[in-house]
Design a protein around this motif. Structure first.
Motif, PDB file in Angstrom:
ATOM      1  N   ALA A  92     -10.082  31.706  18.476  1.00 24.17           N
ATOM      2  CA  ALA A  92      -8.733  31.672  19.272  1.00 24.17           C
ATOM      3  C   ALA A  92      -8.885  31.154  20.662  1.00 24.17           C
ATOM      4  N   ALA A  93     -10.066  31.741  21.532  1.00 28.03           N
ATOM      5  CA  ALA A  93     -10.388  30.822  22.682  1.00 28.03           C
ATOM      6  C   ALA A  93     -10.433  29.676  22.946  1.00 28.03           C
ATOM      7  N   LEU A  94     -11.111  29.025  21.719  1.00 28.08           N
ATOM      8  CA  LEU A  94     -11.258  27.536  22.031  1.00 28.08           C
ATOM      9  C   LEU A  94      -9.874  26.859  21.777  1.00 28.08           C
ATOM     10  N   ASP A  95      -8.966  27.374  21.043  1.00 33.46           N
ATOM     11  CA  ASP A  95      -7.366  26.919  20.723  1.00 33.46           C
ATOM     12  C   ASP A  95      -6.674  27.374  21.930  1.00 33.46           C
ATOM     13  N   SER A  96      -6.965  28.177  22.798  1.00 36.91           N
ATOM     14  CA  SER A  96      -6.231  28.492  23.874  1.00 36.91           C
ATOM     15  C   SER A  96      -6.387  27.497  25.174  1.00 36.91           C
ATOM     16  N   SER A  97      -5.393  27.772  26.103  1.00 34.50           N
ATOM     17  CA  SER A  97      -5.430  26.928  27.021  1.00 34.50           C
ATOM     18  C   SER A  97      -5.841  27.732  28.432  1.00 34.50           C
ATOM     19  N   MET A  98      -6.841  27.358  28.938  1.00 40.14           N
ATOM     20  CA  MET A  98      -7.331  28.215  30.188  1.00 40.14           C
ATOM     21  C   MET A  98      -6.592  27.995  31.325  1.00 40.14           C
ATOM     22  N   LEU A  99      -5.970  26.784  31.649  1.00 41.63           N
ATOM     23  CA  LEU A  99      -5.131  26.565  32.585  1.00 41.63           C
ATOM     24  C   LEU A  99      -3.714  27.235  32.446  1.00 41.63           C
ATOM     25  N   ALA A 100      -3.025  27.097  31.151  1.00 38.57           N
ATOM     26  CA  ALA A 100      -2.049  27.910  30.898  1.00 38.57           C
ATOM     27  C   ALA A 100      -2.029  29.386  31.235  1.00 38.57           C
TER      28      ALA A 100
ATOM     29  N   VAL B 206       8.060  28.922  13.950  1.00 36.75           N
ATOM     30  CA  VAL B 206       9.407  28.993  14.415  1.00 36.75           C
ATOM     31  C   VAL B 206       9.916  28.214  15.736  1.00 36.75           C
ATOM     32  N   GLY B 207       8.664  27.628  16.254  1.00 38.97           N
ATOM     33  CA  GLY B 207       8.788  27.072  17.484  1.00 38.97           C
ATOM     34  C   GLY B 207       9.188  27.533  18.685  1.00 38.97           C
ATOM     35  N   LEU B 208       8.172  28.967  19.044  1.00 38.48           N
ATOM     36  CA  LEU B 208       8.433  29.521  20.393  1.00 38.48           C
ATOM     37  C   LEU B 208       8.023  28.852  21.216  1.00 38.48           C
ATOM     38  N   PRO B 209       8.636  29.218  22.341  1.00 35.19           N
ATOM     39  CA  PRO B 209       8.258  28.310  23.810  1.00 35.19           C
ATOM     40  C   PRO B 209       6.989  28.471  24.017  1.00 35.19           C
ATOM     41  N   PRO B 210       6.086  27.653  24.738  1.00 39.00           N
ATOM     42  CA  PRO B 210       4.702  27.556  24.827  1.00 39.00           C
ATOM     43  C   PRO B 210       4.364  28.791  25.684  1.00 39.00           C
ATOM     44  N   ARG B 211       5.228  29.120  26.801  1.00 42.94           N
ATOM     45  CA  ARG B 211       5.108  30.104  27.714  1.00 42.94           C
ATOM     46  C   ARG B 211       4.365  31.617  27.002  1.00 42.94           C
ATOM     47  N   ILE B 212       5.493  31.770  25.862  1.00 51.65           N
ATOM     48  CA  ILE B 212       5.395  33.169  25.167  1.00 51.65           C
ATOM     49  C   ILE B 212       4.048  33.021  24.406  1.00 51.65           C
ATOM     50  N   ILE B 213       3.776  31.824  23.726  1.00 50.51           N
ATOM     51  CA  ILE B 213       2.512  31.697  22.924  1.00 50.51           C
ATOM     52  C   ILE B 213       1.403  31.856  23.805  1.00 50.51           C
TER      53      ILE B 213
ATOM     54  N   ARG C 240      12.180  33.105  36.257  1.00 49.01           N
ATOM     55  CA  ARG C 240      11.676  34.752  35.653  1.00 49.01           C
ATOM     56  C   ARG C 240      12.155  34.760  34.172  1.00 49.01           C
ATOM     57  N   TRP C 241      11.435  35.911  33.636  1.00 46.21           N
ATOM     58  CA  TRP C 241      11.412  35.988  32.227  1.00 46.21           C
ATOM     59  C   TRP C 241      12.942  36.471  31.836  1.00 46.21           C
ATOM     60  N   THR C 242      13.467  36.159  30.498  1.00 45.15           N
ATOM     61  CA  THR C 242      14.699  36.499  30.101  1.00 45.15           C
ATOM     62  C   THR C 242      14.768  37.791  29.142  1.00 45.15           C
ATOM     63  N   ALA C 243      15.985  38.218  28.937  1.00 47.84           N
ATOM     64  CA  ALA C 243      15.985  39.518  28.157  1.00 47.84           C
ATOM     65  C   ALA C 243      15.244  39.038  26.684  1.00 47.84           C
ATOM     66  N   ARG C 244      15.785  37.887  26.261  1.00 46.24           N
ATOM     67  CA  ARG C 244      15.557  37.446  24.920  1.00 46.24           C
ATOM     68  C   ARG C 244      13.888  37.391  24.802  1.00 46.24           C
ATOM     69  N   GLU C 245      13.452  36.639  25.879  1.00 45.99           N
ATOM     70  CA  GLU C 245      11.825  36.594  25.971  1.00 45.99           C
ATOM     71  C   GLU C 245      11.039  37.955  25.834  1.00 45.99           C
ATOM     72  N   VAL C 246      11.678  38.890  26.349  1.00 48.65           N
ATOM     73  CA  VAL C 246      10.950  40.178  26.579  1.00 48.65           C
ATOM     74  C   VAL C 246      11.289  40.658  25.339  1.00 48.65           C
TER      75      VAL C 246
ATOM     76  N   LEU D 184      15.798  31.911  20.170  1.00 45.39           N
ATOM     77  CA  LEU D 184      14.574  31.385  21.048  1.00 45.39           C
ATOM     78  C   LEU D 184      13.554  30.464  20.602  1.00 45.39           C
ATOM     79  N   ARG D 185      13.632  29.305  21.244  1.00 47.04           N
ATOM     80  CA  ARG D 185      12.678  28.153  20.669  1.00 47.04           C
ATOM     81  C   ARG D 185      12.440  27.256  21.788  1.00 47.04           C
ATOM     82  N   ALA D 186      11.222  26.448  21.379  1.00 48.81           N
ATOM     83  CA  ALA D 186      10.781  25.665  22.500  1.00 48.81           C
ATOM     84  C   ALA D 186      11.865  24.325  22.326  1.00 48.81           C
ATOM     85  N   ASP D 187      11.764  23.544  23.413  1.00 48.95           N
ATOM     86  CA  ASP D 187      12.550  22.340  23.596  1.00 48.95           C
ATOM     87  C   ASP D 187      11.648  21.226  22.948  1.00 48.95           C
ATOM     88  N   ASP D 188      11.937  20.885  21.531  1.00 45.71           N
ATOM     89  CA  ASP D 188      11.077  20.107  20.939  1.00 45.71           C
ATOM     90  C   ASP D 188      11.333  18.689  21.471  1.00 45.71           C
ATOM     91  N   ASN D 189      12.432  18.470  21.888  1.00 45.59           N
ATOM     92  CA  ASN D 189      12.993  17.044  22.391  1.00 45.59           C
ATOM     93  C   ASN D 189      12.262  16.754  23.735  1.00 45.59           C
TER      94      ASN D 189
END
Length: 549
Positions: free
Chosen positions: A69-77, A138-145, A348-354, A418-423
């Motif tokens: 899991a750590a290998l697939d994570s982003s240290m910068l993110a 389902v394509g959650l935004p990168p910040r939540i992932i 800031r974080w939105t209610a949907r993200e929380v 709530l999903r990432a902006d694929d475009n």
């Protein structure tokens, strides 16, 4: 169980895991939520049940899963979201353990504060496997992932440290909050240092081993166990050592390993994840007879109160904590600033993200493995207080969160929209592709200036034409993406999809012809494997979902 029985069980388990994975792919349900249900069903059948051995889980299963899991994570993110990650993986784990401990001490007869803190520490760390599987689908935004990943990487070390302190207090040792906090800091700092040291050694070995993918794979598979054992031998957090080593190695892998090594290592770790995760989630359901067998000495009221305290705290504290730490501070800052500029997306974080982060707190096998480490008898010779009740409470929390939240996570995410902006992501990838091709063209110009003969000129010019054709495709794709900026879905290019279809047809025809040569005796199997590998690498470059490219 004898060797033959173990082999039969392992083969049956692999078969069940494969079937459940197939069902999960067809239904969209997470396999991590379906496997415990299958495990419970297995316990109703005649035959032996496999009792979870915590030492095996913590030593042989947890390190490779965390490292992968750590290998697939982003240290910068994770660094960009470090406050949120630390808030969830350290502070929330501490609060969960403490509140459950107080609840047991006040309302559960026969339980002590230390025993309550022990079960609180066991159920505090979420296991994000089910949530991440659904979130990526389902394509959650990168910040939540990123936050879910970071929390899952770091919270186990916090929970296991709290558990060890609670067990020591329940065993009659002198307990001091100051000394416990100091020990936690030492464990965390020492574990991080051990992980960094192991990562440094792996980086030094990577370059000389990069020419041999098999040796690079062997080092990669051994790394999490080395980090864990060194951490435990140094009496610091072996779990945190594994996580830190994985984050650092994963961050530097693109520079220190060859392409062939990365491809092979990625495939190996995907297989390891598939088998280990499937096995441990299957084992969760099989612990039902073990945890129910010890409830005979407790009345129904005590069991209901204990389960209510544990499950209620786990389910209610997380959304409340996220609301207090993410939503309210951001809202207050916005009010103080008098609102943002028109068209500017608030940071800031939105209610949907929380809501999504709240529902991502599924618990897993680490909770069960941790609670099974509780001793039957303390060092003073007395039975560990309410041990069987603690086992049952942990099992219920795991089932409620893993099955209940795991099966409903995807519908909730879709309902919230709530999903990432694929475009936007596709545009960013194509901009990066274009930049990389432009860098290659500059490198070819420099190489051409250094060549003093005419032999390399035709080769350079051929490569330049190929790169320019590729750059032209990327730039045309960027034009479509920018024209479609108002939509979250990337535009579908009929010409692009037709090109992908033609390329796949050509690859299939090449494979069929190679097989005809082999079957006719004109091409040996060794030669077939070499040529098939070349075609496999070409096919791997083709996107699985063309509309997201």
């Amino acid at each position: 169980m004898d060797v033959e029985s173990v082999l039969v069980f392992v083969l049956a388990a692999v078969g069940v895991i494969a079937v459940v994975r197939w069902v999960a792919g067809r239904t969209g349900l997470p396999a991590a939520a379906l496997l415990p249900i299958v495990g419970i069903g297995y316990t109703l059948l005649p035959g032996p049940d496999i009792v979870l051995e915590p030492d095996i889980i913590l030593t042989l299963v947890l390190p490779p899963l965390l490292y992968s899991a750590a290998l697939d994570s982003s240290m910068l993110a994770i660094r960009r979201n470090v406050r949120t990650v630390v808030s969830l993986s350290v502070v929330l784990v501490l609060l969960t353990a403490l509140l459950i401990g107080l609840g047991f001490a006040w309302w559960v007869p026969g339980a002590t504060l230390a025993a309550g803190v022990a079960v609180g520490a066991a159920v505090a760390p979420p296991d994000p496997v089910a949530a991440l599987a659904v979130g990526r689908r389902v394509g959650l935004p990168p910040r939540i992932i990123t936050v879910i990943q970071g929390e899952g990487l770091l919270n186990d070390a916090t929970a296991l440290t709290i558990l060890s302190v609670a067990v020591a207090a329940a065993s009659g040792d002198t307990f001091s909050a100051t000394s416990a906090l100091g020990q936690f800091v030492i464990d965390a700092t020492g574990g991080a240092a051990v992980g960094a040291l192991v990562a440094l050694v792996v980086r030094l070995l990577s370059r000389p081993l990069s020419a041999d993918p098999m040796l690079a794979n062997a080092v990669s598979l051994a790394t999490p166990f080395v980090a864990y054992l060194l951490g435990e031998r140094a009496h610091v957090s072996g779990v945190l050592a594994v996580v830190v080593a994985g984050l650092i190695v994963g961050h530097h892998t693109p520079r220190s390993t060859s392409g062939a090594g990365r491809l092979q290592t990625s495939a190996v770790w995907r297989l390891v994840d598939f088998l280990l995760e499937g096995l441990v989630f299957l084992l969760i359901g099989q612990q039902l007879p073990e945890v129910i067998g010890g409830l005979g000495g407790y009345d129904t009221g005590t069991v209901v109160v204990a389960v209510g305290v544990t499950v209620g705290t786990v389910l209610l504290l997380r959304p409340l904590w996220l609301l207090l730490t993410l939503v309210l501070p951001g809202a207050l800052q916005t009010r103080r600033r008098g609102g943002g500029m028109d068209g500017e997306r608030p940071a800031r974080w939105t209610a949907r993200e929380v809501v999504v982060l709240s529902w991502a707190g599924t618990r897993g096998v680490i909770s069960l493995a941790a609670i099974f480490t509780l001793p039957l008898v303390t060092e003073t010779g007395a039975r560990f207080p309410a041990r069987d009740l603690l086992l049952f409470c942990t099992f219920v929390v795991v089932l409620v969160t893993l099955v209940g939240q795991g099966l409903t996570f995807a519908p909730i995410v879709r309902m919230l929209g709530l999903r990432a902006d694929d475009n936007d992501q596709a545009r960013l990838r194509n901009e990066a592709r274009s930049a990389s091709v432009e860098a290659a063209l500059v490198a070819l110009d420099d190489l051409e200036e250094q060549e003093h003969d005419d032999i390399g000129a035709p080769v350079i010019e051929t490569m330049r034409q190929q790169l320019r054709a590729r750059l032209n495709r990327y730039q045309q794709r960027l034009v479509l993406l920018r024209e479609n900026d108002d939509s979250a879905d990337p535009p579908i290019s009929p010409l692009y999809e037709a090109a992908l279809h033609v390329r796949r047809v050509a690859l299939d025809a090449q494979r069929d012809e190679l097989l005809r040569w082999r079957d006719a005796g004109r091409l040996p199997d060794e030669g077939l494997r070499v040529l098939e590998r070349e075609l496999d690498h070409e096919e791997r470059l083709l996107p699985g979902r063309p509309t997201r490219r």
